[in-house]
Scaffold this motif. Structure first.
Motif, PDB file in Angstrom:
ATOM      1  N   PRO A 261       0.778  -1.291   0.102  1.00  0.00           N
ATOM      2  CA  PRO A 261      -0.010  -0.047   0.006  1.00  0.00           C
ATOM      3  C   PRO A 261       0.944   1.333   0.134  1.00  0.00           C
ATOM      4  CG  PRO A 261      -0.276  -1.232   1.991  1.00  0.00           C
ATOM      5  CD  PRO A 261       0.453  -2.012   0.999  1.00  0.00           C
ATOM      6  N   MET A 262       1.899   1.469   0.561  1.00  0.00           N
ATOM      7  CA  MET A 262       2.566   2.591   0.724  1.00  0.00           C
ATOM      8  C   MET A 262       3.563   2.976  -0.529  1.00  0.00           C
ATOM      9  SD  MET A 262       1.912   4.404   3.505  1.00  0.00           S
ATOM     10  CE  MET A 262       0.277   3.454   3.511  1.00  0.00           C
ATOM     11  N   LEU A 269       1.694  10.083  -5.160  1.00  0.00           N
ATOM     12  CA  LEU A 269       1.985  11.226  -5.101  1.00  0.00           C
ATOM     13  C   LEU A 269       3.105  11.769  -5.661  1.00  0.00           C
ATOM     14  CD1 LEU A 269       2.037  11.156  -0.998  1.00  0.00           C
ATOM     15  CD2 LEU A 269       0.545  12.498  -2.454  1.00  0.00           C
ATOM     16  N   VAL A 270       4.100  10.626  -6.160  1.00  0.00           N
ATOM     17  CA  VAL A 270       4.962  11.205  -7.464  1.00  0.00           C
ATOM     18  C   VAL A 270       4.408  11.719  -8.352  1.00  0.00           C
ATOM     19  CG1 VAL A 270       6.896  10.299  -8.839  1.00  0.00           C
ATOM     20  CG2 VAL A 270       6.973   9.833  -6.446  1.00  0.00           C
ATOM     21  N   LEU A 271       3.129  10.909  -9.076  1.00  0.00           N
ATOM     22  CA  LEU A 271       2.536  11.257 -10.083  1.00  0.00           C
ATOM     23  C   LEU A 271       2.062  12.734 -10.312  1.00  0.00           C
ATOM     24  CD1 LEU A 271       1.003   7.916 -11.417  1.00  0.00           C
ATOM     25  CD2 LEU A 271       3.412   8.686 -11.643  1.00  0.00           C
ATOM     26  N   VAL A 272       1.272  12.893  -8.975  1.00  0.00           N
ATOM     27  CA  VAL A 272       0.686  14.173  -8.901  1.00  0.00           C
ATOM     28  C   VAL A 272       1.735  15.354  -8.953  1.00  0.00           C
ATOM     29  CG1 VAL A 272      -0.114  15.651  -6.964  1.00  0.00           C
ATOM     30  CG2 VAL A 272      -1.397  13.507  -7.510  1.00  0.00           C
ATOM     31  N   GLN A 375       8.485   8.968  -2.469  1.00  0.00           N
ATOM     32  CA  GLN A 375       9.264   7.971  -3.505  1.00  0.00           C
ATOM     33  C   GLN A 375       9.957   6.961  -2.531  1.00  0.00           C
ATOM     34  OE1 GLN A 375      11.500  10.068  -6.588  1.00  0.00           O
ATOM     35  NE2 GLN A 375      11.273   8.266  -7.740  1.00  0.00           N
ATOM     36  N   THR A 376      10.870   7.637  -1.492  1.00  0.00           N
ATOM     37  CA  THR A 376      11.773   6.468  -0.749  1.00  0.00           C
ATOM     38  C   THR A 376      10.732   5.706   0.272  1.00  0.00           C
ATOM     39  OG1 THR A 376      13.128   8.536  -0.713  1.00  0.00           O
ATOM     40  CG2 THR A 376      13.558   6.918   0.822  1.00  0.00           C
ATOM     41  N   ASN A 377       9.922   6.296   0.633  1.00  0.00           N
ATOM     42  CA  ASN A 377       8.876   5.510   1.774  1.00  0.00           C
ATOM     43  C   ASN A 377       8.241   4.370   0.873  1.00  0.00           C
ATOM     44  OD1 ASN A 377       7.714   5.583   4.366  1.00  0.00           O
ATOM     45  ND2 ASN A 377       5.826   5.586   3.288  1.00  0.00           N
ATOM     46  N   GLY A 378       7.926   4.619  -0.234  1.00  0.00           N
ATOM     47  CA  GLY A 378       7.214   3.654  -1.161  1.00  0.00           C
ATOM     48  C   GLY A 378       8.070   2.751  -1.538  1.00  0.00           C
ATOM     49  N   ARG A 464       4.704   5.956   7.668  1.00  0.00           N
ATOM     50  CA  ARG A 464       6.142   5.652   7.667  1.00  0.00           C
ATOM     51  C   ARG A 464       6.295   3.943   7.579  1.00  0.00           C
ATOM     52  NH1 ARG A 464      10.608   8.096  11.132  1.00  0.00           N
ATOM     53  NH2 ARG A 464      12.625   7.523   9.751  1.00  0.00           N
ATOM     54  N   VAL A 465       7.057   3.540   6.671  1.00  0.00           N
ATOM     55  CA  VAL A 465       7.406   2.290   6.652  1.00  0.00           C
ATOM     56  C   VAL A 465       8.492   1.818   7.403  1.00  0.00           C
ATOM     57  CG1 VAL A 465       8.286   0.371   4.836  1.00  0.00           C
ATOM     58  CG2 VAL A 465       6.783   2.284   3.930  1.00  0.00           C
ATOM     59  N   LYS A 466       8.141   0.774   8.200  1.00  0.00           N
ATOM     60  CA  LYS A 466       9.219   0.518   9.451  1.00  0.00           C
ATOM     61  C   LYS A 466      10.321  -0.342   8.690  1.00  0.00           C
ATOM     62  CE  LYS A 466       7.110   1.636  13.161  1.00  0.00           C
ATOM     63  NZ  LYS A 466       6.511   2.794  12.646  1.00  0.00           N
ATOM     64  N   VAL A 467      11.501   0.176   8.820  1.00  0.00           N
ATOM     65  CA  VAL A 467      12.731  -0.634   8.201  1.00  0.00           C
ATOM     66  C   VAL A 467      13.671  -0.903   9.093  1.00  0.00           C
ATOM     67  CG1 VAL A 467      12.460   0.264   5.780  1.00  0.00           C
ATOM     68  CG2 VAL A 467      13.764   1.572   7.626  1.00  0.00           C
TER      69      VAL A 467
END
Length: 473
Positions: A261-262, A269-272, A375-378, A464-467
């Motif tokens: 999903p992220m 959001l990048v496309l927008v 972009q980075t989060n995705g 936020r994606v947990k890494v």
């Protein structure tokens, strides 16, 4: 991470990426000179940009496959070599046809370089440091197209358009030498099976959509048969392509990335952001040169502060993203962008240069807060085996979004101008023509506001994606 010489690898990519993206917009300012030199029509000259976008739209989706067939060094050297050959042909180009071939060859180099750059960074940089490094990339990706028109305006004041390419050439040669010495192979080619049907469907699909929207934006209008047929055939091919990918054991482009999903939120959001940036970057120079009667160089100078601030802020936003995550950057960023677009929708013949510069700075600050964090989060949410597919999907759809944003903005500008002129009695009066054009620009910015509001709604869902705080695999 210790086995990779991260800094030299990054420097190689940043030099090559900057020149590749600089030449994407640098030629826009020279279109007037090219029309005169080659005796061509505006719509023909526009092909220098459309052809570039079209090549990217066709090649970038295949890049996910190419990245798995060849080593990092091989792809880096081939991509720079293509950029050098394209730039040299362009510098020497005696006719429009030669220049057109040069643009396609240049685009082939860029189409290999961009996904390779993102994929390499995802492999050599651990997730908890990626925001900062992606911010550095943002500096190049946003700064190069922003300064392109200003630098080319400066070159064109005293030299011919050929010099845009002669000046780029030594930098590309330096990047090639530097990369040949320091570039390392960061991934092992798995050589998946090549599916010709998938490549054909992807080429017709993305190529058809980009070509259709670009043709509409060049003044063909949405009702033209070529526009309708191109977009329809393109969309049908993309549907067939997607169905085929989901049924294959080894797909050319793994669409499983859309299960995360992220990644989807980040992609949207990048496309927008791309639609807003590219539509603004075509509307503002037109407004500055037509409504405010500024020279190409003066128009370029007005848009320079925003570009520089965006470039400088990208690494800062990357560091903030590493510390705080995307939400506290993306949502305020979308508020800033929407507010600036509201400002742009009020511009008229009396608008001051200071207002334009201020609004452009606000929009560029907003975009730096949205684009790289999203972009980075995705991409962080994807497992390593999907990195080539995720970067290919993002880079491809960015080109498509750019083509759509530009085409819709230009067509709204045209229809807004015509609508204003229908209510005018004295058509011969040049002031009415200027007022009509400015009214069209205002309408086009209203479209950008709608896109930004849609982006704001999407931004509310970002998490936020947990890494793991460890070395990336």
């Amino acid at each position: 991470m210790s086995e990779f010489r991260v800094v030299p690898i990054l420097v190689s990519f940043l030099i090559a990426g900057f020149i590749g993206l600089f030449s994407e917009t640098a030629l826009n300012m020279a279109l007037g000179s090219l029309i005169k030199d080659f005796g061509i029509h505006e719509t023909t000259a526009q092909w220098l940009t459309t052809g570039y976008l079209l090549t990217l739209g066709i090649l970038v989706p295949v890049s996910g496959l190419i990245l798995q067939w060849f080593t990092t060094r091989q792809l880096f050297i081939v991509s720079i070599a293509l950029s050098i050959i394209g730039t040299l042909i362009a510098a020497l180009a005696p006719t429009f046809e030669f220049l057109m071939i040069a643009r396609v060859v240049q685009a082939m180099g860029t189409a290999l370089m961009l996904p390779l750059m993102f994929n390499t960074i995802l492999i050599i940089v651990p997730p908890y440091k990626r925001g900062k490094i992606m911010g550095l990339l943002g500096l190049v990706i946003m700064f190069a197209p922003a300064v392109g028109p200003t630098l080319s305006g400066l070159i064109l004041q005293s030299l011919s358009w050929h010099w845009i390419f002669w000046i780029s050439l030594p930098f590309l040669v330096i990047a090639l030498i530097f990369g040949s010495v320091f570039m390392q192979n960061v991934s092992t080619p798995t050589k998946p099976k090549i599916d010709i049907v998938s490549i054909a469907l992807s080429t017709i699909g993305f190529g058809g959509v980009v070509y259709g929207f670009s043709s509409a934006g060049e003044g063909g209008g949405w009702g033209e048969p070529i526009v309708i047929i191109s977009i329809a055939v393109g969309l049908l091919s993309l549907v067939l392509f997607s169905i085929r990918q989901t049924k294959m054991k080894q797909p050319m482009l793994n669409l499983r990335a859309f299960k995360y999903p992220m990644f989807v939120v980040g992609l949207l959001l990048v496309l927008v952001s791309m639609m807003i940036i590219l539509s603004s970057m075509i509307l503002l120079p037109l407004y500055l040169q037509s409504s405010l009667a500024l020279s190409t160089f003066a128009a370029g100078l007005l848009l320079l502060p925003g570009g520089i601030i965006n470039g400088l802020l990208s690494p800062v936003m990357g560091s903030l993203f590493d510390r705080f995550g995307p939400k506290w950057l993306v949502i305020p960023g979308l508020v800033l962008v929407t507010a600036a677009l509201f400002g742009f929708s009020t511009i008229d013949l009396e608008t001051t240069s200071a207002f334009i510069v201020a609004m452009h700075i606000v929009i560029m600050i907003g975009v730096s807060m949205i684009m790289m964090p999203a972009q980075t989060n995705g991409l962080n949410q994807l497992p390593p085996e999907l990195y080539p597919d995720g970067t290919a999907i993002m880079n491809t759809l960015q080109q498509v979004a750019g083509a759509i944003g530009t085409a819709v903005a230009i067509s709204i500008l045209s229809s807004g101008t015509e609508k204003y002129l229908q209510n005018v009695t004295d058509l011969a009066n040049p002031a009415n023509q200027l007022l009509a054009f400015t009214s069209g620009v205002q309408d086009a910015f209203v479209f950008a506001i709608v896109v930004a509001i849609v982006g704001f709604i999407i931004g509310l869902f970002i998490k936020r994606v947990k890494v793991e705080q460890q070395q990336a695999s």
